[in-house]
Write an enzyme that holds these catalytic residues in place. Structure first.
Site, PDB file in Angstrom:
ATOM      1  N   SER A  52       0.796  -1.225   0.000  1.00  0.00           N
ATOM      2  CA  SER A  52       0.000   0.000   0.000  1.00  0.00           C
ATOM      3  C   SER A  52       0.831   1.279   0.000  1.00  0.00           C
ATOM      4  O   SER A  52       0.337   2.325  -0.384  1.00  0.00           O
ATOM      5  CB  SER A  52      -0.949   0.005   1.183  1.00  0.00           C
ATOM      6  OG  SER A  52      -0.219  -0.052   2.387  1.00  0.00           O
TER       7      SER A  52
ATOM      8  N   HIS B 277      -6.175  -3.807  -0.756  1.00  0.00           N
ATOM      9  CA  HIS B 277      -6.072  -2.673  -1.683  1.00  0.00           C
ATOM     10  C   HIS B 277      -6.338  -3.083  -3.122  1.00  0.00           C
ATOM     11  O   HIS B 277      -5.755  -2.503  -4.051  1.00  0.00           O
ATOM     12  CB  HIS B 277      -4.703  -2.002  -1.574  1.00  0.00           C
ATOM     13  CG  HIS B 277      -4.596  -1.080  -0.404  1.00  0.00           C
ATOM     14  ND1 HIS B 277      -5.172   0.179  -0.377  1.00  0.00           N
ATOM     15  CD2 HIS B 277      -4.007  -1.243   0.796  1.00  0.00           C
ATOM     16  CE1 HIS B 277      -4.918   0.752   0.782  1.00  0.00           C
ATOM     17  NE2 HIS B 277      -4.218  -0.087   1.517  1.00  0.00           N
TER      18      HIS B 277
ATOM     19  N   LYS C 194     -12.539  -0.611   2.482  1.00  0.00           N
ATOM     20  CA  LYS C 194     -11.900   0.183   1.426  1.00  0.00           C
ATOM     21  C   LYS C 194     -12.852   0.277   0.228  1.00  0.00           C
ATOM     22  O   LYS C 194     -13.886   0.913   0.352  1.00  0.00           O
ATOM     23  CB  LYS C 194     -10.515  -0.402   1.115  1.00  0.00           C
ATOM     24  CG  LYS C 194      -9.576  -0.191   2.314  1.00  0.00           C
ATOM     25  CD  LYS C 194      -8.165  -0.652   2.118  1.00  0.00           C
ATOM     26  CE  LYS C 194      -7.297  -0.231   3.286  1.00  0.00           C
ATOM     27  NZ  LYS C 194      -6.631  -1.314   3.984  1.00  0.00           N
TER      28      LYS C 194
HETATM   29  C1  LIG Z   1      -6.351  -1.734   5.367  1.00  0.00           C
HETATM   30  C2  LIG Z   1      -5.623  -3.019   5.448  1.00  0.00           C
HETATM   31  C3  LIG Z   1      -5.879  -3.947   6.460  1.00  0.00           C
HETATM   32  C4  LIG Z   1      -6.810  -3.647   7.603  1.00  0.00           C
HETATM   33  O1  LIG Z   1      -8.127  -3.659   7.157  1.00  0.00           O
HETATM   34  P1  LIG Z   1      -9.282  -3.192   8.172  1.00  0.00           P
HETATM   35  O2  LIG Z   1     -10.497  -3.868   7.659  1.00  0.00           O
HETATM   36  O3  LIG Z   1      -9.319  -1.706   8.105  1.00  0.00           O
HETATM   37  O4  LIG Z   1      -8.869  -3.674   9.528  1.00  0.00           O
HETATM   38  C5  LIG Z   1      -5.237  -5.163   6.409  1.00  0.00           C
HETATM   39  N1  LIG Z   1      -4.364  -5.467   5.427  1.00  0.00           N
HETATM   40  C6  LIG Z   1      -4.063  -4.573   4.454  1.00  0.00           C
HETATM   41  C7  LIG Z   1      -3.096  -4.954   3.378  1.00  0.00           C
HETATM   42  C8  LIG Z   1      -4.684  -3.336   4.430  1.00  0.00           C
HETATM   43  O5  LIG Z   1      -4.379  -2.456   3.480  1.00  0.00           O
END
Ligand SMILES: *Cc1c(COP(=O)(O)O)cnc(C)c1O
Length: 395
Positions: free
Chosen positions: A184, A212, A241
Site C-alpha cells: 500500500s 487494496h 476500502k
Molecule cells: C487496510 C488493510 C488492512 C486492515 O483492514 P481493516 O479492515 O481496516 O482492519 C489489512 N491489510 C491490508 C493490506 C490493508 O491495506
C-alpha cells in the site's frame, strides 16, 4: 496511580513530537467523499481508500437503513451464541462466490481476520514465510501463531526461494507464504505468478491479503490474483476500502479451512458479530461491484490522467498502474510542508515518512477514486504545481 507511569508516557509522547512524527487528526464534518469539509473549508480528498466512490453511495446507505429497520441495530452477541443472522451467511456466501472460493468467514475488520488466520491453521511443526513489507496485521497474526517464521525481502523471489528451501530443510510439515496483493505504500503488486510457481515447486500454500485490490483490480474487481491470472489458496480482505469503506473483514478459502476458523479463530469466537446495517451494505456493495465495469474504467482513467499530469509537472512518481500514486519527496520535512501547502490550496493529502516508509523515502501518497471528476483532478493538479513551486520541490 503511581506517578512514574504517566511521566513515562508523557516522555514518550514528547519524544514522538520532538522527532516530528506526531500524527494529528483533522476533523471532517461531512460524509467521506471526493470533496470533504474540514474546519469549515471544502477540500478535494486524495487520501481515502474510497477507490470506487462507494463510501457515500445512495444504494449502500439505503441498504444499511433498510437493514437497520428490519434487522435492528446491534447483535449483542458473538456469532456462535446468537449473533448470526441470515444476512451474515448471505454476505459470506456472496463473498466466496465473488472470490471463487468455497466459503468465507466475516470478522470485525481485516485486521482481525489477519490476526485470526494463522494460529488455528499452523502449529509448531509448520512454517510461514512472510514478505517484509506485509501489513502490520499479518505481522501480528504471524506473531500469534506457533509456526516457524521466515521473512523475505519485499518481492525478492530469490530470497523467497531461499526461505522456502530453509523451511523445507528444517523439516516443516506445512508451509504457507503470506503476502499483500498490493503493497500500500508503493502501489506495487505482489509478484503472484512467480510466488505461485515457487509455492507449487516447494508444496507451499499461498495466502494473499487483497485489501487494496478487491472490488477494482482484475476482471469484475475480483482482485490481484484474478488480475494476474493466478489462484491464491486463502484470501483475506476488507469491507473498509473499495467495498463501501465502513468496517468488516473476511477470510475466504477452502471449506475445511473456513470450518476450522469458525471453531478456533479467537477474534471470531471472542468478538461481537458485525451489525446488520454493515452486513447488508456489504451485500449491496457486491451487487454494485459485480456490475461496476464503468466505475472501474473511470478509476483507471482518473489514475492515468493524474499520473500523466503529475509527471508532466515534473514530480517524481513511483511507476505503476494502481490507483495508489505516490509522489516522492524523499525528505520528511518537505513531505509535511508540501501537504500543509496543499491543504491551504484546497487539496487534502497525507504525508508518509519514517517509520511508515524508509528514511529518505518520504512521500505524499495520493489515491484515486472513480467519483473524482476531471475538474477535481485538474484543480488538484494546479494546486500540486503551485505547492511544488512554493515549497521548492519543483525547480
Ligand atoms: C487496510 C488493510 C488492512 C486492515 O483492514 P481493516 O479492515 O481496516 O482492519 C489489512 N491489510 C491490508 C493490506 C490493508 O491495506
Amino acid at each position: 496511580m503511581p506517578t512514574g507511569f504517566l511521566d513515562d508516557i508523557r516522555a514518550t509522547l514528547s519524544q514522538i513530537e520532538a522527532d516530528g512524527l506526531f500524527k494529528r487528526e483533522r476533523l471532517i464534518t461531512t460524509p467521506q467523499s471526493t470533496r470533504v469539509q474540514v474546519g469549515g473549508r471544502e477540500v478535494i480528498n486524495l487520501c481515502a481508500n474510497n477507490y470506487l466512490g462507494l463510501a457515500d453511495h445512495p444504494a449502500l446507505i439505503a441498504a444499511a437503513s433498510t437493514a437497520m429497520s428490519k434487522h435492528g441495530f446491534g447483535m449483542a452477541s458473538v456469532r456462535f451464541i446468537c449473533g448470526t443472522q441470515d444476512l451474515h451467511r448471505t454476505l459470506e456466501t456472496r463473498l466466496a462466490q465473488f472470490l471463487g472460493m468455497d466459503d468465507s468467514i466475516l470478522f470485525a475488520a481485516c485486521f482481525d481476520a489477519n490476526a485470526a488466520l494463522f494460529e488455528p491453521l499452523l502449529g509448531p511443526d509448520d512454517a510461514v514465510i512472510s514478505d517484509a513489507l506485509n501489513h502490520a496485521s499479518i505481522i501480528d497474526g504471524i506473531r500469534l501463531c506457533k509456526a516457524r517464521r521466515y521473512r523475505y525481502a519485499n518481492s525478492d523471489m530469490a530470497d523467497l526461494e531461499a526461505q522456502l528451501k530453509a523451511a523445507r530443510e528444517s523439516g516443516a510439515r506445512h508451509v504457507m507464504i503470506a503476502t499483500d496483493g498490493v503493497f500500500s505504500m508503493d502501489g506495487y503488486l505482489a509478484k503472484l505468478p512467480e510466488i505461485r510457481a515457487l509455492a507449487d515447486q516447494h508444496e507451499a500454500l499461498v495466502m494473499v491479503d487483497d485489501c487494496h485490490a478487491t472490488g477494482f483490480m482484475g476482471p469484475q474487481g475480483r482482485g490481484t490474483p484474478a488480475h494476474l491470472g493466478v489462484r491464491a489458496d486463502i484470501l483475506t480482505g476488507t469491507l473498509g476500502k473499495a467495498l463501501g469503506g465502513a468496517l468488516g473483514g473476511y477470510i475466504a478459502g477452502p471449506q475445511p479451512v473456513i470450518d476450522l476458523l469458525r471453531q478456533r479463530a479467537r477474534p471470531y469466537l471472542f468478538s461481537n458479530a458485525l451489525p446488520p446495517a454493515i452486513v447488508a451494505a456489504g451485500i449491496a456493495a457486491l451487487d454494485l461491484v459485480e456490475r461496476a465495469d464503468e466505475l472501474r474504467a473511470a478509476l483507471f482513467e482518473n489514475a492515468a490522467h493524474w499520473r500523466a499530469g503529475l509527471s508532466a509537472a515534473g514530480f517524481d512518481l513511483l511507476p505503476g498502474a494502481h490507483p495508489i500514486i505516490p509522489v516522492m519527496l524523499h525528505d520528511a520535512h518537505k513531505a509535511q510542508a508540501m501537504a500543509a501547502r496543499l491543504f491551504d490550496l484546497g487539496v487534502y493529502v497525507a504525508p508518509f515518512f519514517f517509520p511508515v516508509v524508509p528514511k529518505d523515502q518520504a512521500r505524499i501518497r495520493t489515491q484515486m477514486n472513480a467519483a473524482l471528476s476531471r475538474a477535481d483532478l485538474d484543480a488538484a493538479l494546479a494546486a500540486f504545481e503551485q505547492a511544488g513551486r512554493d515549497t521548492g520541490v519543483l525547480g
